[in-house]
Design an enzyme around this catalytic site. Structure first.
Site, PDB file in Angstrom:
ATOM      1  N   CYS A 100       0.837  -1.191   0.000  1.00 57.14           N
ATOM      2  CA  CYS A 100       0.000   0.000   0.000  1.00 57.14           C
ATOM      3  C   CYS A 100       0.882   1.255   0.000  1.00 57.14           C
ATOM      4  O   CYS A 100       0.598   2.232  -0.678  1.00 57.14           O
ATOM      5  CB  CYS A 100      -0.892  -0.030   1.231  1.00 57.14           C
ATOM      6  SG  CYS A 100      -2.055   1.316   1.267  1.00 57.14           S
ATOM      7  N   CYS A 200      -4.385  -1.713   5.706  1.00 56.80           N
ATOM      8  CA  CYS A 200      -4.134  -0.326   5.405  1.00 56.80           C
ATOM      9  C   CYS A 200      -5.373   0.321   4.787  1.00 56.80           C
ATOM     10  O   CYS A 200      -5.739  -0.007   3.669  1.00 56.80           O
ATOM     11  CB  CYS A 200      -2.975  -0.366   4.421  1.00 56.80           C
ATOM     12  SG  CYS A 200      -2.526   1.145   3.707  1.00 56.80           S
TER      13      CYS A 200
END
Length: 395
Positions: A100, A200
């Site tokens: 991410c 995330c």
């Protein structure tokens, strides 16, 4: 006046990041990244991203900075979620947070920030950045955060020099309690907010249910391997070279169902990862069972009793050429060379002494002490003192 775009997540860390930058005289813009649409797999009833984007907006108002929500769910699905499914299907365990950062926060998001005329992108990570002129040009360094409990450098182990050049980490010099204190003094509503867990930006996700959307459940056997399996006790052969020895030590144990005792059923080997204890639901053993290997081809989970089971431990792991990443490109190892480092194979793990060996086909990381649950698909990151030099995907 330099312009900084802050990824406001609605948490205390990014709130304080924006506040500090404003105090330092930057022109600050707050952006909230919306990365997820499907609420059917999030655990809580309240919609986490709505609440978070709301908190981010209130913080931006309080600080008097412009704020907007950017929808990156399409890129997130393509680059993170689809990749995760593909990895799990292969029986590997990906690290979505590392990805991410590489693919979303410091790539897609950074592009948006630069289009807004930003000089920098700032995040609420507990890590620090340093700069040194080497051979006449600036080299950026990624350093551990001052708060050793919270150091998040590992999550940024895939960043490049170009990404680091434009990154700022204002809270890297602070501890978590100090960050909360600053938020309180600045009267930010996120001061007492609990830290987010889970993927995330998605919020809390139940991984099996999340995976079940793509990966069909299928029943298979859970097999317990005894601690005296001959693979653990056999004599090491004589090696003609260091590389041959490393290759031998990096090879994982392989089992068949005949090697142990069948003790139960599971709903799909691809839902399990090495070192996992929860979710096996097998009783009647003296010590808890740990997953020591999964085989997605035969759909079998191999387990061992107790967290000291020899099937969990290895000294050496391998990273193939295409998966080696140096943050410090100037320190790249050439074939035949070695380097003394400290390394970790997961986020919360204390750093362990290790040696890197560069060979034609990739890089061996040989730890001084055996490591538990070395898992393919996860990232190994290597450091010199507090500087993260590089990382790679364990193969």
């Amino acid at each position: 006046m330099k312009r900084v775009v802050v990824g406001l997540s609605g948490g205390v860390d990014s709130s304080v990041t924006a506040h500090l930058l404003k105090e330092q005289g930057f022109e600050v813009i707050g952006l909230f990244m919306k990365n997820w649409h499907d609420d059917s797999v999030t655990i809580s009833n309240e919609c986490p991203w709505l609440e978070d984007s709301n908190d981010a907006m209130i913080v931006a108002e309080k600080l008097g900075i412009p704020f907007q929500v950017v929808d990156l769910s399409e890129q997130y699905k393509e680059r993170i979620v689809d990749y995760m499914f593909a990895e799990y299907e292969k029986g590997r365990t990906p690290n979505p947070d590392v990805l991410c950062n590489r693919e979303i926060k410091f790539d897609v998001f950074m592009d948006i920030a630069l289009k807004l005329g930003a000089d920098y992108v700032a995040t609420g990570h507990y890590c620090r950045k340093a700069e040194e002129i080497i051979n006449g040009k600036p080299v950026y360094k990624l350093l551990a955060g001052k708060d050793t409990n919270k150091d998040q450098s590992y999550f940024l182990c895939q960043l490049s020099q170009e990404q680091l050049a434009k990154a700022l980490f204002p809270i890297g010099e602070l501890t978590k309690p100090e960050v909360r204190e600053i938020a309180k003094e600045a009267d930010l509503i996120t001061a007492e907010k609990k830290d987010s867990q889970g993927l995330c930006f998605i919020g809390k996700v139940r991984l099996p249910e999340f995976l079940q959307q793509k990966l069909q459940p299928k029943e298979g056997n859970i097999v317990v391997i005894p601690t005296d399996n001959n693979q653990y006790t056999k004599q090491e052969p004589a090696f003609s070279s260091k590389e041959e020895e490393l290759q031998y030590l990096a090879t994982k144990f392989s089992y068949s169902e005949e090697d142990g005792k069948n003790v139960g059923k599971h709903q799909g080997a691809h839902y399990f990862t090495k070192g996992q204890r929860k979710g096996l639901n097998v009783g009647g053993t003296k010590e808890a069972l740990y997953v020591i290997e999964t085989d997605v081809n035969t759909n079998t989970i191999y387990t061992g009793e107790g967290k000291n089971h020899p099937g969990l431990y290895r000294n050496v792991l391998f990273v193939s050429n295409e998966e080696i990443h140096w943050i410090r490109e100037d320190l790249t190892l050439n074939t035949g060379k070695t380097m003394q480092v400290e390394a970790r194979i997961r986020y919360r793990q204390p750093l362990e002494k290790a040696t890197l060996y560069r060979v034609e086909s990739g890089l061996y990381v040989a730890f001084e002490n055996k490591q538990s649950a070395i898992q393919e698909g996860q990232f190994v990151a290597w450091y010199s003192k507090e500087e993260l030099l590089g990382s790679g995907v364990i193969s």
